[in-house]
Design an enzyme around this catalytic site. Structure first.
Site, PDB file in Angstrom:
ATOM      1  N   CYS A  99       0.843  -1.194   0.000  1.00  0.00           N
ATOM      2  CA  CYS A  99       0.000   0.000   0.000  1.00  0.00           C
ATOM      3  C   CYS A  99       0.878   1.243   0.000  1.00  0.00           C
ATOM      4  O   CYS A  99       1.933   1.274   0.618  1.00  0.00           O
ATOM      5  CB  CYS A  99      -0.963  -0.002   1.185  1.00  0.00           C
ATOM      6  SG  CYS A  99      -0.261   0.551   2.736  1.00  0.00           S
ATOM      7  N   GLU A 100       0.405   2.236  -0.720  1.00  0.00           N
ATOM      8  CA  GLU A 100       1.224   3.446  -0.838  1.00  0.00           C
ATOM      9  C   GLU A 100       1.121   4.343   0.393  1.00  0.00           C
ATOM     10  O   GLU A 100       1.835   5.324   0.495  1.00  0.00           O
ATOM     11  CB  GLU A 100       0.870   4.209  -2.109  1.00  0.00           C
ATOM     12  CG  GLU A 100      -0.492   4.857  -2.132  1.00  0.00           C
ATOM     13  CD  GLU A 100      -0.738   5.576  -3.458  1.00  0.00           C
ATOM     14  OE1 GLU A 100      -0.257   5.097  -4.503  1.00  0.00           O
ATOM     15  OE2 GLU A 100      -1.422   6.620  -3.431  1.00  0.00           O
ATOM     16  N   HIS A 101       0.246   4.011   1.323  1.00  0.00           N
ATOM     17  CA  HIS A 101       0.124   4.828   2.530  1.00  0.00           C
ATOM     18  C   HIS A 101       1.056   4.378   3.642  1.00  0.00           C
ATOM     19  O   HIS A 101       1.532   5.198   4.419  1.00  0.00           O
ATOM     20  CB  HIS A 101      -1.325   4.820   3.027  1.00  0.00           C
ATOM     21  CG  HIS A 101      -2.299   5.323   2.008  1.00  0.00           C
ATOM     22  ND1 HIS A 101      -3.491   4.703   1.726  1.00  0.00           N
ATOM     23  CD2 HIS A 101      -2.212   6.391   1.174  1.00  0.00           C
ATOM     24  CE1 HIS A 101      -4.116   5.376   0.763  1.00  0.00           C
ATOM     25  NE2 HIS A 101      -3.361   6.395   0.416  1.00  0.00           N
ATOM     26  N   HIS A 102       1.279   3.067   3.744  1.00  0.00           N
ATOM     27  CA  HIS A 102       2.119   2.537   4.828  1.00  0.00           C
ATOM     28  C   HIS A 102       3.263   1.672   4.315  1.00  0.00           C
ATOM     29  O   HIS A 102       4.076   1.199   5.101  1.00  0.00           O
ATOM     30  CB  HIS A 102       1.275   1.704   5.794  1.00  0.00           C
ATOM     31  CG  HIS A 102       0.120   2.460   6.388  1.00  0.00           C
ATOM     32  ND1 HIS A 102      -1.127   2.491   5.805  1.00  0.00           N
ATOM     33  CD2 HIS A 102       0.055   3.222   7.504  1.00  0.00           C
ATOM     34  CE1 HIS A 102      -1.934   3.237   6.545  1.00  0.00           C
ATOM     35  NE2 HIS A 102      -1.250   3.710   7.575  1.00  0.00           N
ATOM     36  N   GLN A 140      -5.623  -0.262  -3.701  1.00  0.00           N
ATOM     37  CA  GLN A 140      -6.312  -1.362  -4.385  1.00  0.00           C
ATOM     38  C   GLN A 140      -7.263  -0.870  -5.475  1.00  0.00           C
ATOM     39  O   GLN A 140      -7.362  -1.463  -6.541  1.00  0.00           O
ATOM     40  CB  GLN A 140      -7.062  -2.202  -3.339  1.00  0.00           C
ATOM     41  CG  GLN A 140      -7.617  -3.497  -3.915  1.00  0.00           C
ATOM     42  CD  GLN A 140      -8.332  -4.322  -2.872  1.00  0.00           C
ATOM     43  OE1 GLN A 140      -7.894  -4.401  -1.734  1.00  0.00           O
ATOM     44  NE2 GLN A 140      -9.433  -4.945  -3.241  1.00  0.00           N
ATOM     45  N   HIS A 168      -5.227  -6.110   3.730  1.00  0.00           N
ATOM     46  CA  HIS A 168      -4.217  -5.057   3.845  1.00  0.00           C
ATOM     47  C   HIS A 168      -3.544  -5.175   5.207  1.00  0.00           C
ATOM     48  O   HIS A 168      -4.210  -5.036   6.232  1.00  0.00           O
ATOM     49  CB  HIS A 168      -4.884  -3.685   3.706  1.00  0.00           C
ATOM     50  CG  HIS A 168      -5.424  -3.437   2.328  1.00  0.00           C
ATOM     51  ND1 HIS A 168      -5.091  -2.332   1.588  1.00  0.00           N
ATOM     52  CD2 HIS A 168      -6.258  -4.166   1.555  1.00  0.00           C
ATOM     53  CE1 HIS A 168      -5.701  -2.384   0.408  1.00  0.00           C
ATOM     54  NE2 HIS A 168      -6.418  -3.487   0.373  1.00  0.00           N
ATOM     55  N   CYS A 170      -1.649  -3.200   6.653  1.00  0.00           N
ATOM     56  CA  CYS A 170      -1.674  -1.965   7.444  1.00  0.00           C
ATOM     57  C   CYS A 170      -2.933  -1.924   8.309  1.00  0.00           C
ATOM     58  O   CYS A 170      -3.021  -1.175   9.278  1.00  0.00           O
ATOM     59  CB  CYS A 170      -1.576  -0.734   6.546  1.00  0.00           C
ATOM     60  SG  CYS A 170      -2.864  -0.606   5.311  1.00  0.00           S
TER      61      CYS A 170
HETATM   62 ZN   LIG Z   1      -1.928   1.185   4.193  1.00  0.00          ZN
END
Ligand SMILES: [Zn+2]
Length: 219
Positions: A99-102, A140, A168, A170
């Site tokens: 994931c590009e956030h975490h 996603q 996910h 995260c």
């Molecule tokens: Zn994430």
């Protein structure tokens, strides 16, 4: 005056955006050492000495998708379809992404359906194409839409449908700690969007029986 302005512009050549300049392997390893210290450990202790090099090599695998062009994999198509005019479904293409956030793993499966217009493509090629998108920093919804657009653009089918189911990490290993939650995203184009019957046929083939109807991806 125009000339002077132009000259000025060409002299002030914009530097390449910092984000796109790939750091050296040494710089990447130094960043891992920093993260080890941030976690609270000593990067110089014996067990961790080779870790930065290993992490950087792992990144080369996990993010190999930046160096590949997904459309290339679909360009070798078979045009001799023997008049086949039914939906082609590929179920359970496993993927691993981040994931590009975490930058935490996203593990799941992609299901693809398309209604060919003369051209079909080998199963392994579709799986490879999915892998290219997965091996990038992702969300996603975006990955699901990218896979559908890629098939649509290269094969030009009557329609394409993509459903992605994933967990996910995260979400499962931190934050809300919700295990067993699967996120479902979908993207439907052409006949899969316009004809309920074709859509249902695809959803039945992947064992969702309309379950994904309420889970349209944002993308
Ligand atoms: Zn994430």
């Amino acid at each position: 005056m125009d000339k002077a302005v132009n000259n000025k512009r060409s002299r002030a050549r914009p530097a390449e955006p910092a984000a796109l300049v790939k750091p050296s392997r040494e710089e990447a390893e130094a960043a891992v050492r920093t993260l080890i210290r941030w976690a609270g450990d000593d990067p110089d202790r014996e067990g961790l000495l080779a870790t930065p090099a290993r992490v950087v090599r792992a990144y080369e695998e996990w993010f190999a998708g930046y160096a590949a062009e997904p459309r290339e994999y679909l360009k070798r198509t078979f045009e001799e379809t023997g008049g086949y005019d039914e939906v082609v479904v590929l179920r359970d293409i496993r993927f691993e992404s981040h994931c590009e956030h975490h930058m935490a793993p996203i593990i799941g499966r992609v299901h693809i359906g398309y209604l060919p217009r003369n051209r079909v493509v080998g199963i392994s090629k579709l799986a490879r194409m999915v892998e290219v998108y997965a091996r990038r920093l992702q969300i996603q919804e975006k990955m699901t839409a990218e896979i559908a657009s890629c098939i649509d653009a290269v094969l030009k089918p009557h329609g394409v449908a993509v459903v992605t189911e994933a967990t996910h990490q995260c979400m499962t290993t931190r934050g809300v700690h919700k295990t067993g939650v699967t996120m479902v995203t979908s993207r439907k184009l052409g006949v899969f969007r316009d004809h309920a019957e074709t859509r249902q046929e695809f959803l039945a083939a992947i064992g969702m029986h309309g379950a994904a109807n309420s889970a349209n991806g944002r993308g």
